[in-house]
Design a protein around this motif. Sequence first.
Motif, PDB file in Angstrom:
ATOM      1  N   LEU A   9       0.857  -1.179   0.000  1.00  0.00           N
ATOM      2  CA  LEU A   9       0.000   0.000   0.000  1.00  0.00           C
ATOM      3  C   LEU A   9       0.897   1.234   0.000  1.00  0.00           C
ATOM      4  O   LEU A   9       1.803   1.351   0.831  1.00  0.00           O
ATOM      5  N   SER A  11       1.249   5.567  -0.178  1.00  0.00           N
ATOM      6  CA  SER A  11       0.553   6.830   0.061  1.00  0.00           C
ATOM      7  C   SER A  11       1.567   7.960  -0.039  1.00  0.00           C
ATOM      8  O   SER A  11       2.731   7.741  -0.372  1.00  0.00           O
ATOM      9  N   GLY A 228      -6.038   4.578  -5.930  1.00  0.00           N
ATOM     10  CA  GLY A 228      -5.322   3.392  -5.499  1.00  0.00           C
ATOM     11  C   GLY A 228      -6.067   2.151  -5.937  1.00  0.00           C
ATOM     12  O   GLY A 228      -7.179   1.888  -5.481  1.00  0.00           O
ATOM     13  N   GLY A 239      -8.716   2.074  -3.063  1.00  0.00           N
ATOM     14  CA  GLY A 239      -8.534   3.056  -2.011  1.00  0.00           C
ATOM     15  C   GLY A 239      -9.685   4.042  -2.011  1.00  0.00           C
ATOM     16  O   GLY A 239     -10.007   4.633  -3.040  1.00  0.00           O
ATOM     17  N   CYS A 254      -7.275   6.761   4.643  1.00  0.00           N
ATOM     18  CA  CYS A 254      -8.176   6.193   3.647  1.00  0.00           C
ATOM     19  C   CYS A 254      -8.628   4.790   4.054  1.00  0.00           C
ATOM     20  O   CYS A 254      -7.945   4.105   4.807  1.00  0.00           O
ATOM     21  N   LEU A 256      -9.799   0.882   2.626  1.00  0.00           N
ATOM     22  CA  LEU A 256      -9.462  -0.032   1.542  1.00  0.00           C
ATOM     23  C   LEU A 256     -10.612  -1.016   1.400  1.00  0.00           C
ATOM     24  O   LEU A 256     -11.013  -1.660   2.378  1.00  0.00           O
ATOM     25  N   ALA A 276      -2.542   6.261   6.772  1.00  0.00           N
ATOM     26  CA  ALA A 276      -1.729   6.317   5.561  1.00  0.00           C
ATOM     27  C   ALA A 276      -0.813   7.519   5.455  1.00  0.00           C
ATOM     28  O   ALA A 276       0.073   7.538   4.608  1.00  0.00           O
ATOM     29  N   ARG A 280      -4.158   7.836  -0.649  1.00  0.00           N
ATOM     30  CA  ARG A 280      -3.632   6.561  -1.142  1.00  0.00           C
ATOM     31  C   ARG A 280      -3.206   6.716  -2.602  1.00  0.00           C
ATOM     32  O   ARG A 280      -3.997   7.105  -3.454  1.00  0.00           O
ATOM     33  N   ALA A 283      -2.169   0.583  -4.777  1.00  0.00           N
ATOM     34  CA  ALA A 283      -2.037  -0.726  -4.125  1.00  0.00           C
ATOM     35  C   ALA A 283      -1.434  -1.640  -5.164  1.00  0.00           C
ATOM     36  O   ALA A 283      -1.873  -1.631  -6.315  1.00  0.00           O
TER      37      ALA A 283
END
Length: 286
Positions: A9, A11, A228, A239, A254, A256, A276, A280, A283
Amino acid sequence: AENVASVLLLSHGRLQRLDLVTRDVKVLLHRPGLRIRGVFSDGIGSTDLPEIHVLLTTPSLDRDSRFMGVDGRLGKVVYDVPAEGSRDAHDVVRHGDEIFVVSTGTGEVRVYDGAQPGRFPLLRSMAAADPTHPGASHINTVGVSPSTVWVMRHNQGKRPAEVHVLDRYAERSLDVYADVGRSSHGLAHWHDELIVLDSLNGRVLAVHRLTKATRVVWSCSRTCFLKGLAVLGSTALVGVAPPQRRMDRMHVNCSLVAISLADNGKVQWRLDPVEANGLRSAAADS
């Protein structure tokens, strides 16, 4: 990708690893304000050597973006070198030994040599924005096949976003997918469709590659901003951020959401929120 055990992940301020079984999130790197925009493997990891996650970062908008190599086990930075000529870079994809970077500030996709990790010399560049208003195109996402390069033109919300298909080796346009949302991000291939995020309208879209017909896979139940995307088999990880406020993007947290592309966007699970330190960015498979 059906059996992926974890994802990375990204950010503005953190690199994290999410365990898809336990849903635990581990912080690998924490640097507020770094603007982490993408990640790829440098290709030299083995049982003896740690995998190096190469982050595409934009710590300064008036200088070249950078390739930052991070030890995947310890989170230690092992190199940090310029992505020559890329400004305000927003995305990166590795395809074979070539690294494709979206240089948003110059309106280009710039291609680097991935066979030289820690150096990544520039190989070539291709124009990917509207030549009359390259800045207004705000290109932000790239996808790559053996013969084509797919580029998202965000268009800053002033007109619908577009996906442009370019010849990978000759500077020419092959096709355009118009009206793929507002201020859109993300680009993934799934069967015969493109999966994109209609960010401003809070919708996940599937666009048929042949007919260009668009369907809504999933949408937020309340006003949100999507950014994301990772597609793992028939699951899309998305995201979900609060409504876009530009000055909040460096510190907002954020959620997910995992949705089924094969089951009409059914929500499989949701993490609410994932700390984060910023909007985001992406991913990605780890």
